[in-house]
Design a protein around this motif. Sequence first.
Motif, mmCIF file in Angstrom:
data_model
loop_
_atom_site.group_PDB
_atom_site.id
_atom_site.type_symbol
_atom_site.label_atom_id
_atom_site.label_comp_id
_atom_site.label_asym_id
_atom_site.label_seq_id
_atom_site.Cartn_x
_atom_site.Cartn_y
_atom_site.Cartn_z
ATOM 1 N N GLY A 1 1.167 -3.030 0.437
ATOM 2 C CA GLY A 1 0.552 -1.845 1.040
ATOM 3 C C GLY A 1 1.603 -0.942 1.657
ATOM 4 O O GLY A 1 2.132 -0.041 1.009
ATOM 5 N N SER A 2 1.960 -1.235 2.925
ATOM 6 C CA SER A 2 2.898 -0.365 3.638
ATOM 7 C C SER A 2 4.295 -0.371 3.022
ATOM 8 O O SER A 2 5.084 0.532 3.293
ATOM 9 N N ASN B 1 4.201 4.670 2.360
ATOM 10 C CA ASN B 1 4.704 4.926 3.715
ATOM 11 C C ASN B 1 5.339 6.312 3.737
ATOM 12 O O ASN B 1 5.470 6.957 2.693
ATOM 13 N N GLY C 1 -3.363 -3.136 7.627
ATOM 14 C CA GLY C 1 -2.094 -3.087 6.912
ATOM 15 C C GLY C 1 -0.945 -3.141 7.918
ATOM 16 O O GLY C 1 -1.154 -3.017 9.130
ATOM 17 N N LEU D 1 -4.964 0.474 1.332
ATOM 18 C CA LEU D 1 -5.301 0.550 2.759
ATOM 19 C C LEU D 1 -4.351 1.457 3.532
ATOM 20 O O LEU D 1 -4.772 2.148 4.465
ATOM 21 N N THR D 2 -3.071 1.448 3.149
ATOM 22 C CA THR D 2 -2.113 2.286 3.869
ATOM 23 C C THR D 2 -1.847 3.608 3.136
ATOM 24 O O THR D 2 -0.945 4.355 3.509
ATOM 25 N N ASP E 1 -9.088 -2.647 -0.710
ATOM 26 C CA ASP E 1 -9.446 -3.462 0.450
ATOM 27 C C ASP E 1 -10.780 -3.011 1.030
ATOM 28 O O ASP E 1 -10.858 -2.033 1.768
ATOM 29 N N ASP F 1 -1.038 -11.575 -0.197
ATOM 30 C CA ASP F 1 -1.428 -10.289 0.400
ATOM 31 C C ASP F 1 -1.101 -10.287 1.888
ATOM 32 O O ASP F 1 -1.626 -11.113 2.638
ATOM 33 N N GLY F 2 -0.248 -9.353 2.275
ATOM 34 C CA GLY F 2 0.049 -9.165 3.687
ATOM 35 C C GLY F 2 1.531 -9.315 3.998
ATOM 36 O O GLY F 2 2.093 -10.397 3.841
ATOM 37 N N SER G 1 -1.826 -1.887 -2.422
ATOM 38 C CA SER G 1 -3.005 -1.877 -1.551
ATOM 39 C C SER G 1 -3.217 -0.460 -1.048
ATOM 40 O O SER G 1 -2.323 0.134 -0.429
#
Length: 223
Positions: free
Chosen positions: A201-202, A206, A144, A8-9, A33, A179-180, A6
């Motif tokens: 994502g994260s 990161n 995220g 997003l992050t 996203d 997702d998540g 993802s």
Amino acid sequence: MIIAPSVLTADLSDLASDCQEALDSGLNWLHLDVMDGNFVPNLTFGPPVIRSLRNALGPEAIFDAHLMIENAEESFQQYIDAGCNHLSIHVEAVKHLHRAVTAIRQGGATVGVVLNPGTPVEAALEVLEELDLVLVMSVNPGFGGQSFISSVEHKIRALSKAIDAQVAAGGRPVQIQVDGGVKSHNIAMLREWGVSNCVVGSGLFNDKATVAENLAIIHEALQ
Ligand code: DX5
Ligand code: ZN
């Protein structure tokens, strides 16, 4: 197990580089996203940014757009034309789900529906034979880095059972994407529940490690 990073992050000011890093690590899906500040309390990017990303990355990557937008039935073609291969739409955000799903396929993309944590699985089961993917949200969409909501287990198991029955009857195979809050500590459990595609994502983007290093830890968890 498909790992769909993802963005997003990722560093949104340097999106193409971060996506390229994910592709260079051996991943070929990119989970985009898209948020409209209306369906969810956050705003990200839309077709112009996706088109630029497609131009920067070339034709190979699978662009998986998660449309967290109202009235996706009115704008989905813009996302396909911008270079998306797959669109997932929220059942909570369209008026005529079956019509929207069939129109997306006719428009030239594979199609998924998304279930929020508070949305019953039946909404997806009603259109299952039309789908390539069902996305089960394991956080409430918008941000995220949230914690995984484990009560989605029964929804995933019910979907897995329904998909197995559909395939046994000669119907279309459907991926279950989650997702998540997906990380190395819960991804093997998700596979056991029947998940074949995880958005991360994260857990990948990161400041602790590179995408390749984070991915190696995830692959180790799946051994
Ligand atoms: C949330 C998004 C997710 C999220 C994933 O609305 O749909 O794709 O950014 O990020 P993590 O893996 O950090 O939960
Ligand atoms: Zn997403």
